[in-house]
Design a protein around this motif. Structure first.
Motif, PDB file in Angstrom:
ATOM      1  N   GLU A 329      96.429  -1.497  22.764  1.00 14.40           N
ATOM      2  CA  GLU A 329      95.364  -1.363  21.780  1.00 14.40           C
ATOM      3  C   GLU A 329      94.627  -0.041  21.938  1.00 14.40           C
ATOM      4  N   LEU A 330      94.324   0.338  23.170  1.00 13.69           N
ATOM      5  CA  LEU A 330      93.599   1.585  23.407  1.00 13.69           C
ATOM      6  C   LEU A 330      94.383   2.777  22.875  1.00 13.69           C
ATOM      7  N   SER A 368      90.785 -10.294  16.677  1.00 10.29           N
ATOM      8  CA  SER A 368      92.189 -10.072  17.042  1.00 10.29           C
ATOM      9  C   SER A 368      92.344  -9.112  18.210  1.00 10.29           C
ATOM     10  N   SER A 369      91.280  -8.432  18.596  1.00  8.96           N
ATOM     11  CA  SER A 369      91.378  -7.363  19.578  1.00  8.96           C
ATOM     12  C   SER A 369      90.948  -7.821  20.962  1.00  8.96           C
ATOM     13  N   ASP A 381      89.298 -15.262  23.175  1.00  6.77           N
ATOM     14  CA  ASP A 381      90.439 -14.621  23.810  1.00  6.77           C
ATOM     15  C   ASP A 381      91.602 -14.609  22.808  1.00  6.77           C
ATOM     16  N   PRO A 382      91.987 -13.434  22.307  1.00  3.62           N
ATOM     17  CA  PRO A 382      93.042 -13.399  21.277  1.00  3.62           C
ATOM     18  C   PRO A 382      94.394 -13.860  21.803  1.00  3.62           C
ATOM     19  N   LEU A 383      94.630 -13.731  23.106  1.00  3.38           N
ATOM     20  CA  LEU A 383      95.899 -14.203  23.669  1.00  3.38           C
ATOM     21  C   LEU A 383      95.967 -15.715  23.621  1.00  3.38           C
ATOM     22  N   GLU A 384      94.872 -16.355  23.983  1.00  5.56           N
ATOM     23  CA  GLU A 384      94.857 -17.814  23.997  1.00  5.56           C
ATOM     24  C   GLU A 384      94.977 -18.393  22.600  1.00  5.56           C
ATOM     25  N   PHE A 389      96.591  -8.133  17.052  1.00  5.52           N
ATOM     26  CA  PHE A 389      95.787  -6.920  16.899  1.00  5.52           C
ATOM     27  C   PHE A 389      96.147  -6.147  15.641  1.00  5.52           C
ATOM     28  N   GLU A 390      97.406  -6.164  15.258  1.00 10.25           N
ATOM     29  CA  GLU A 390      97.838  -5.401  14.080  1.00 10.25           C
ATOM     30  C   GLU A 390      97.154  -5.856  12.797  1.00 10.25           C
TER      31      GLU A 390
END
Length: 797
Positions: A329-330, A368-369, A381-384, A389-390
């Motif tokens: 992301e960065l 999303s980030s 937590d977007p992973l959970e 992110f897109e």
């Protein structure tokens, strides 16, 4: 210089002054007259410049950016009583200015932004301000309302000549012209006086027509325009009278005939147009950087904050996939040039939390980030939660809507005050938006202006179409045609309605004024009025004269939004803190699994809960029987009217409870799709699911899947045939049959348009969960807080 001519003194309806000339019609007429350029010189403000530039460029014209400020008259040249002879409404005159170069444009911004006082609703500019902003400007002595003309009308030649000489000295050698207007606006004595000043001071003449409407037949509308509430009377009484048809955009031949004895005055219009050499009439400059400590770059500072935030979010150790996601992301954030935006929003949120202000768990796609999660901008937590992110930002599109943040509605102004104090009041403004006369307002105003009987006005108001434009009232092909039935019927019953409709049709679309976008702040890199022009509204707030879409080319946008549910949560937390109880909302977000909360929801005890307050919500919740956060996200998605009407919520409940089989579009996909659609029991609800399905079927990367789902959702059939061939080929390469590819495509095409972004829905569901948790564990404090915030909202309107 031939037979051409350039109108350099032109007013548009956009500035909400006393003109009714629509930009598109002005530019189209100038093109038909084969004019090389056209100017805009609205009174005191530059609101109309963006639309004018777009219109001029569309019709092949060189746009000349100008302004007609209200210039305070020099006290040394006033009458003995301190007022200028013949002036009834105030001590100011008009001046015509054009931006000769980029410096001149910046100075026009400053002039339009820095009136030293106001006279009614008119911004009055002082001579000291004019002198400070003179570089790069070309000007004239102004129209019939200019100080030079006024002195001449009063027989004060010496004062008129002195005024012109002062203007010449301020603007610099070669930059002042003596403006001579339409003969019907000048007496022979004033006209002779202007020619004499031109000769005595060696100043060139320039001919103008002080345009206020496009065609001579439009003049009658100015009578109605001047009687409309809120319109700025920019002229002295009697100076702009109804029906002045000569204030139209006359042809070059007509203008040269009017000034046949002074051809050099017409030639000067072409000369001035040639001299105006702006690089870009709407320049875009780099938006402001974020403040960072000494020794850091912006990217280095953001990376450091993200690393610290990840450690705090994952106290048992940062998972490798979280660190990998953050690094990816960065890279995109830096590549797309949004590093400073993330830093600015992170600082804003951190300050709010330090002040004890409740911050929302996320808004829009910022959930999303994982960088937003690490920075504290979001609480999910977007992973959970399977957020991509897109959806927020990717290298395949320039689309980036920013990072909007919700705050406790009762304390949101504190956040705004912090931003202003942090960056400086001269670098912060709210964007304005143009308010226009739509069909209803135009009809009501037409009834008032025509002074029609009360009974007829009531019948007209009762028949106003809700959304149908008056221009399409008789267009049977318009999809809202039926809305105009009442008005068409009334038209056939009373002949006076035709006059009302005719006037209303001419008013429709005219500018009523400019209002603030209350919860958006723009930050500039330097004084705001040198970047974009600004003004103050009736509440004293600084607003940009350009709308947000234009101003954001050179400014950083921050959305600081009030949320009533967060105000209730803040009130509950405050009451609990007074009795020594501290509740951590971020801990509730980390594990939204509290059994007492779900029992409360399943009982239908939903009064006062955000998103669950409708009478049918309790019944729908009992139908689903939520037992996890995924059910709450699905519920806030499925309770929307469009979903309820399709029976989607009932299907979700039946599938969840095993009362309806889960079917997939093709047997080949029965193993591929369950890992993606399992959380929604085989239903395609979220755009993130669409992206993952496309990725699983074709192998497209997430940037490509983001592009394809947008085409599917918009149903752009002209592009989809070609896309299908690629989609089909990709599936076949991955060992799927042609039948499976066709079935998957038809299924995606039919369902994608009904999907929503899970990153939008999950934060809404989390706010609901927070409130339900507080109600389940602290019912008394919750009930009092709901009542308190409701009373506070009612009191503040």
């Amino acid at each position: 210089m031939g037979e051409s001519f350039v109108h350099l003194h032109v007013h548009t309806e956009i500035a909400a002054g006393d003109a009714n000339a629509r930009v598109r019609h002005l530019c189209r007429s100038a093109q038909l007259y084969d004019m090389p350029a056209l100017a805009i010189t609205d009174h005191g403000r530059l609101h109309g410049v963006p639309d004018f530039v777009a219109g001029a460029q569309k019709f092949g014209l060189k746009p000349i950016i100008g302004l007609e400020p209200y210039l305070a008259m020099d006290p040394q040249r006033l009458g003995r009583d301190g007022r200028h002879p013949g002036r009834e409404e105030g001590r100011f005159g008009h001046l015509t200015l054009w931006a000769g170069d980029d410096t001149g444009l910046r100075n026009l911004h400053r002039l339009a932004s820095r009136p030293h006082r106001t006279d009614g609703n008119l911004p009055i500019t002082g001579w000291d301000v004019l002198a400070d902003c003179a570089a790069g400007l070309i000007g004239s002595t102004g129209c019939a309302d200019g100080e030079v003309h006024t002195h001449l009308r009063q027989g004060r030649y010496d004062a008129a000549r002195d005024t012109a000489a002062t203007l010449r000295d301020i603007l610099g050698p070669g930059n002042l012209y003596v403006e001579i207007v339409h003969p019907q606006l000048l007496s022979a004595e004033v006209r002779d006086g202007l020619v004499r000043i031109s000769r005595d001071l060696d100043l060139p003449l320039v001919a103008t027509n002080d345009v206020h409407h496009v065609r001579t037949t439009d003049a009658a509308d100015n009578d109605a325009l001047l009687r409309m509430p809120g319109r700025a009377r920019s002229h002295a009484p009697g100076q702009l009278s109804p029906g002045e048809s000569h204030r139209a955009l006359l042809s070059p031949a007509r203008m040269r005939a009017l000034f046949a004895e002074l051809p050099q005055a017409c030639d000067a219009t072409l000369e001035i147009a040639e001299r105006c050499t702006l690089t870009d009439p709407l320049p875009a400059v780099l938006p402001p950087p974020a403040p960072v400590p000494v020794g850091y770059t912006e990217h280095g500072r953001l990376a450091r904050l993200v690393e610290q935030g990840l450690t705090g979010r994952y106290p048992r150790g940062v998972p490798p996939r979280a660190r990998e996601r953050a690094a990816a992301e960065l890279r995109v954030i830096e590549q797309m040039g949004h590093t400073s935006h993330f830093l600015l929003v992170a600082d804003q949120v951190a300050t709010a939390r330090d002040l004890g202000i409740v911050v929302g768990p996320g808004r829009g796609s910022n959930a999303s980030s994982i960088c937003c999660y690490a920075l504290g901008i979001t609480d999910l937590d977007p992973l959970e939660h399977g957020l991509i992110f897109e959806r927020l930002l990717n290298t395949g599109t320039e689309r980036f809507v920013g990072l909007a943040v919700d705050y406790d509605a009762d304390r949101v102004e504190e956040v705004i005050d912090h931003v202003v104090a942090r960056h400086g009041p001269d670098r912060v403004a709210r964007p304005s938006r143009r308010a226009v006369y739509h069909a209803g307002a135009a009809l009501r105003e037409a009834c008032r202006l025509i002074d029609c009987p009360d009974d007829l006005a009531r019948r007209v108001r009762a028949a106003i179409p809700f959304r149908l434009p008056l221009t399409d009232l008789h267009n049977a092909a318009h999809h809202l045609y039926d809305e105009g039935e009442g008005l068409r019927r009334l038209l056939g019953l009373d002949d006076r309605v035709a006059d009302i409709l005719q006037l209303a049709g001419r008013l429709e679309g005219l500018t009523r004024g400019y209002v603030a976008n209350d919860w958006v702040l723009l930050l500039s890199d330097g004084p705001m009025d040198e970047t974009v022009p600004v003004f103050r509204d009736e509440r004293g707030r600084v607003l940009t004269q350009y709308t947000a879409e234009v101003a954001e080319r050179s400014c950083r946008r921050l959305e600081i939004l009030p949320h009533r549910a967060l105000a209730t949560i803040g009130e509950v937390l405050h009451r609990l803190s007074e009795i020594g109880i501290r509740v951590r909302l971020d801990e509730l977000s980390r594990a939204p699994t509290d059994r007492a909360t779900y029992r409360l929801l399943n009982r239908g005890n939903t009064s006062g809960l955000y998103q669950f307050e409708q009478s049918y919500d309790a019944e729908l919740l009992r139908e689903i029987v939520p037992d996890g956060f995924g059910d709450l996200v699905a519920f806030v998605t499925l309770r929307r009217q469009s979903m309820l009407s399709r029976g989607a919520l009932g299907a979700y409940a039946r599938r969840k409870h095993g009362l309806e089989p889960i079917e997939y579009p093709h047997p080949e996909l029965a193993e591929l799709l369950p890992p993606i659609l399992g959380e929604t029991h085989g239903m395609l609800l979220y755009q993130e699911q669409v992206m993952r399905v496309i990725h699983a079927l074709t192998g497209y990367d997430l940037v490509e899947t983001d592009r394809l789902w947008r085409l599917l959702g918009a149903r752009r059939f002209s592009k989809l045939d070609e896309e299908y061939m690629r989609f089909q080929a990709s599936m076949i390469v991955r060992a799927h049959s042609l039948d499976a590819a066709e079935a998957a495509w038809e299924w995606l095409l039919a369902t994608t348009q009904h999907t929503v972004t899970k990153a939008h829905m999950a934060p809404y569901a989390m706010i609901s969960y927070w409130m339900a948790w507080l109600k389940a564990h602290y019912p008394s404090e919750f009930t009092v807080a709901v009542a308190t915030t409701a009373r506070r909202e009612a009191a503040t309107g």
